[in-house]
Scaffold this motif. Sequence first.
Motif, PDB file in Angstrom:
ATOM      1  N   ARG A 221      43.088  35.391  41.011  1.00 56.00           N
ATOM      2  CA  ARG A 221      43.494  36.178  40.438  1.00 56.00           C
ATOM      3  C   ARG A 221      43.180  37.650  40.831  1.00 56.00           C
ATOM      4  NH1 ARG A 221      43.162  32.859  35.605  1.00 56.00           N
ATOM      5  NH2 ARG A 221      40.981  33.723  35.243  1.00 56.00           N
ATOM      6  N   LEU A 222      41.398  37.426  41.303  1.00 55.50           N
ATOM      7  CA  LEU A 222      41.107  39.179  41.827  1.00 55.50           C
ATOM      8  C   LEU A 222      41.461  39.019  43.107  1.00 55.50           C
ATOM      9  CD1 LEU A 222      39.106  41.134  41.569  1.00 55.50           C
ATOM     10  CD2 LEU A 222      36.893  39.363  42.217  1.00 55.50           C
ATOM     11  N   ALA A 223      41.622  38.299  43.807  1.00 55.21           N
ATOM     12  CA  ALA A 223      42.121  38.131  45.814  1.00 55.21           C
ATOM     13  C   ALA A 223      43.610  38.701  45.227  1.00 55.21           C
ATOM     14  CB  ALA A 223      41.737  36.862  45.978  1.00 55.21           C
ATOM     15  N   ARG A 224      44.670  38.266  44.721  1.00 59.66           N
ATOM     16  CA  ARG A 224      46.076  38.733  44.598  1.00 59.66           C
ATOM     17  C   ARG A 224      45.387  39.879  43.714  1.00 59.66           C
ATOM     18  NH1 ARG A 224      46.257  32.807  41.780  1.00 59.66           N
ATOM     19  NH2 ARG A 224      46.610  34.447  40.046  1.00 59.66           N
ATOM     20  N   THR A 225      44.994  40.658  42.912  1.00 60.10           N
ATOM     21  CA  THR A 225      44.604  41.788  42.401  1.00 60.10           C
ATOM     22  C   THR A 225      44.446  42.998  43.848  1.00 60.10           C
ATOM     23  OG1 THR A 225      43.922  41.381  40.725  1.00 60.10           O
ATOM     24  CG2 THR A 225      43.835  43.241  41.524  1.00 60.10           C
ATOM     25  N   ALA A 226      43.741  42.229  44.752  1.00 59.90           N
ATOM     26  CA  ALA A 226      42.994  43.123  45.976  1.00 59.90           C
ATOM     27  C   ALA A 226      44.198  43.574  46.803  1.00 59.90           C
ATOM     28  CB  ALA A 226      41.969  42.209  46.763  1.00 59.90           C
ATOM     29  N   SER A 227      45.182  42.009  47.586  1.00 56.29           N
ATOM     30  CA  SER A 227      46.463  42.498  47.760  1.00 56.29           C
ATOM     31  C   SER A 227      47.063  42.999  47.329  1.00 56.29           C
ATOM     32  CB  SER A 227      46.965  40.841  48.239  1.00 56.29           C
ATOM     33  OG  SER A 227      47.678  40.184  48.748  1.00 56.29           O
ATOM     34  N   GLN A 228      47.457  42.642  46.548  1.00 60.65           N
ATOM     35  CA  GLN A 228      48.330  43.792  46.300  1.00 60.65           C
ATOM     36  C   GLN A 228      48.256  45.047  46.186  1.00 60.65           C
ATOM     37  OE1 GLN A 228      48.862  43.008  41.921  1.00 60.65           O
ATOM     38  NE2 GLN A 228      49.800  41.083  41.618  1.00 60.65           N
ATOM     39  N   VAL A 229      46.876  45.954  45.186  1.00 54.20           N
ATOM     40  CA  VAL A 229      46.965  47.123  46.101  1.00 54.20           C
ATOM     41  C   VAL A 229      46.848  47.525  48.084  1.00 54.20           C
ATOM     42  CG1 VAL A 229      44.483  48.236  46.115  1.00 54.20           C
ATOM     43  CG2 VAL A 229      45.340  46.697  44.100  1.00 54.20           C
ATOM     44  N   ALA A 240      51.496  55.137  41.784  1.00 49.48           N
ATOM     45  CA  ALA A 240      51.250  54.904  40.829  1.00 49.48           C
ATOM     46  C   ALA A 240      50.413  53.755  41.380  1.00 49.48           C
ATOM     47  CB  ALA A 240      52.687  54.722  39.944  1.00 49.48           C
ATOM     48  N   LEU A 241      49.207  54.229  40.552  1.00 42.58           N
ATOM     49  CA  LEU A 241      48.419  53.016  41.049  1.00 42.58           C
ATOM     50  C   LEU A 241      47.862  52.292  39.697  1.00 42.58           C
ATOM     51  CD1 LEU A 241      47.236  51.123  43.076  1.00 42.58           C
ATOM     52  CD2 LEU A 241      44.830  52.723  43.140  1.00 42.58           C
ATOM     53  N   SER A 242      48.754  51.383  38.709  1.00 43.53           N
ATOM     54  CA  SER A 242      48.607  50.663  37.911  1.00 43.53           C
ATOM     55  C   SER A 242      48.204  49.584  37.993  1.00 43.53           C
ATOM     56  CB  SER A 242      49.595  50.694  37.345  1.00 43.53           C
ATOM     57  OG  SER A 242      50.645  50.030  38.350  1.00 43.53           O
ATOM     58  N   VAL A 243      47.531  49.031  39.490  1.00 53.12           N
ATOM     59  CA  VAL A 243      47.773  47.484  39.014  1.00 53.12           C
ATOM     60  C   VAL A 243      45.937  47.839  39.195  1.00 53.12           C
ATOM     61  CG1 VAL A 243      47.225  45.577  40.767  1.00 53.12           C
ATOM     62  CG2 VAL A 243      49.026  47.041  41.364  1.00 53.12           C
ATOM     63  N   ARG A 244      45.937  46.451  38.160  1.00 56.51           N
ATOM     64  CA  ARG A 244      44.248  46.278  37.526  1.00 56.51           C
ATOM     65  C   ARG A 244      43.668  44.550  37.955  1.00 56.51           C
ATOM     66  NH1 ARG A 244      44.548  50.868  38.739  1.00 56.51           N
ATOM     67  NH2 ARG A 244      43.854  52.846  37.419  1.00 56.51           N
ATOM     68  N   VAL A 245      42.465  44.519  37.542  1.00 60.98           N
ATOM     69  CA  VAL A 245      42.058  42.816  37.635  1.00 60.98           C
ATOM     70  C   VAL A 245      42.164  42.994  36.019  1.00 60.98           C
ATOM     71  CG1 VAL A 245      39.651  41.348  37.462  1.00 60.98           C
ATOM     72  CG2 VAL A 245      40.446  43.071  39.464  1.00 60.98           C
ATOM     73  N   PRO A 246      43.275  41.726  35.280  1.00 61.98           N
ATOM     74  CA  PRO A 246      43.118  41.249  34.135  1.00 61.98           C
ATOM     75  C   PRO A 246      41.708  41.142  33.755  1.00 61.98           C
ATOM     76  CG  PRO A 246      44.266  39.915  35.494  1.00 61.98           C
ATOM     77  CD  PRO A 246      43.786  40.146  36.672  1.00 61.98           C
ATOM     78  N   GLN A 247      42.512  41.728  31.822  1.00 62.55           N
ATOM     79  CA  GLN A 247      40.527  42.085  31.484  1.00 62.55           C
ATOM     80  C   GLN A 247      39.927  40.535  31.259  1.00 62.55           C
ATOM     81  OE1 GLN A 247      40.226  44.824  29.817  1.00 62.55           O
ATOM     82  NE2 GLN A 247      38.072  44.070  28.835  1.00 62.55           N
ATOM     83  N   VAL A 248      40.767  39.205  31.371  1.00 64.65           N
ATOM     84  CA  VAL A 248      40.161  37.921  31.271  1.00 64.65           C
ATOM     85  C   VAL A 248      38.850  37.450  32.207  1.00 64.65           C
ATOM     86  CG1 VAL A 248      41.642  36.845  32.757  1.00 64.65           C
ATOM     87  CG2 VAL A 248      40.218  35.359  30.815  1.00 64.65           C
ATOM     88  N   ASP A 249      38.539  38.533  33.733  1.00 64.14           N
ATOM     89  CA  ASP A 249      38.262  38.612  34.632  1.00 64.14           C
ATOM     90  C   ASP A 249      36.991  39.407  34.548  1.00 64.14           C
ATOM     91  OD1 ASP A 249      39.371  36.221  35.673  1.00 64.14           O
ATOM     92  OD2 ASP A 249      41.166  37.240  36.259  1.00 64.14           O
ATOM     93  N   THR A 250      37.172  40.281  33.573  1.00 61.31           N
ATOM     94  CA  THR A 250      36.268  41.901  33.775  1.00 61.31           C
ATOM     95  C   THR A 250      34.712  41.086  32.801  1.00 61.31           C
ATOM     96  OG1 THR A 250      37.833  42.433  32.550  1.00 61.31           O
ATOM     97  CG2 THR A 250      38.255  42.608  34.521  1.00 61.31           C
TER      98      THR A 250
END
Length: 513
Positions: A221-229, A240-250
């Motif tokens: 999931r972290l890799a998918r977030t980085a790919s989206q960014v 609009a940089l609204s992409v974030r890592v899900p709270q469950v992974d922090t």
Amino acid sequence: MSSSPPPSKHPLRRFFPSSLRGKLIAQLIALIAVVCLVVGLVTEVALRSFLIHQLDDRLAAAADRGTHGPPPGSLPTNQQGQQRPPDSLRVSGQGIGTLAVLIEPDGSTLAGVLRGGVAPTAENPFPSDPISADQLSTLVNLPADGERRTVQLGDPLGSYRVVSVHNPNGSVMITGLPLDDVTATLWRLGFIFGGVALVGLLLAGGIGVVTIRQTLRPLNRLARTASQVSELQLDRGEVALSVRVPQVDTDPRTEVGKVGAAFNRMLGHVSAALTARQESESRVRQFVADASHELRTPLAAIRGYAELTRRSGDKVPPDIAFAMSRVESESARMTTLVEELLLLARLDSGRHRVFEQVDLTRLVMDAVADAHVAGPEHRWLLDVPPEPIMVIGDADQLQQVVLNLLSNARTHTPPGTVVTAALSTSDGRVSLTVTDNGPGIPEEVLPGVFERFAKGDTSRSRAAGSTGLGLAIVAAVVGVHGGEVSVRSKPGRTEFLVRFPVAKPADDFVHVN
């Protein structure tokens, strides 16, 4: 032209997994395999030592029975003239396969091996087989020190555990027991342990795949977030940089959670920086637009008064007339710069425009005709198809793209240079090329030719000054029209390539930001 990738310097790497999940599974299976191998070897060694110890105990008992059995006497011969085996084999309790060799003080030997699978008879209650001369030679040469040894007697006896001792009467008694049972037991254990280890490895691999895949889901999931960014266009415009890592992974208690939390903090800083950059660009853009708009009026007045002075003729002294002509020339150049800055500001602001179908063929033909008038010292060539090529866009802006490319070729090449404007279509795209055979663009200047106020063409002759905004306007207009522009240059050939989508027959006009 396609090219195959270069061969790997390490061909063995292609057989090993490259992903983290594959590496973890491979390492897990390798570790379990090593553990199984070590356990198997240790078990085999320990079991062999135990079985040899048991065999040695049985060997000692067999040797003791043979030594304290009936005293050796005169041994009659059978009908074939062969001598009987030593009396130690005829002692009750000796097992099948027991080997005995009696070496008399006078050097004579009696030897034999208890035969298995033959029923005893009254004449031969202890059936036995003789041993060969080579086997007897190996046994006779053993030291009679009471030590237990393993000897290879060859076919059909194989390996034996033997002991050689002195009898009270001066003879030497050699007793041996076969190692076949020990070897068979070790092989059987090896096959059983190998099968169990193989099944264990397969089971561990399957469980490891499921477990590691489940464990690495937060990292995926972290890799998918980085790919989206990474797919966002962060170099220009409002982002609009609204992409974030899900709270469950922090969760900071886990390694992946620490990375996820740090990544979110980094995205927050990047978003703040992008917002500040956008605000700064907006202010600069608005300032340029306002300044350009406000400068147009005084520049028009300056040009007007300069023209009025020039038209006065002999009433103005020559030096004043020359000075006013220079004022008029520079005010015209300043007006061009202001107009170009104002156009770039409008393009950057993304204002709504109505794009219509434009006959690009007619537009290129007109631009080449104008360039021929403006630069008669150059040779102008035109290569367009007979049928019109239509694109969707703003006619004035597209005309300025062609004019700027032709003007760039005229300005930065010496007289006599051949400049060719060509138009073609392929794969639903329109290609416009402007090529010249001038001295070319220096390699160190080439990457920044489409930047604003780019002036680094030291190797190209310049018949007139330029604002450094012509190619920047080309790139901006082409980008607004959904096209792309590129340049290739070497001494003797410089080519600018512009590509646009071909207008569909149903496209009359379209609103574009």
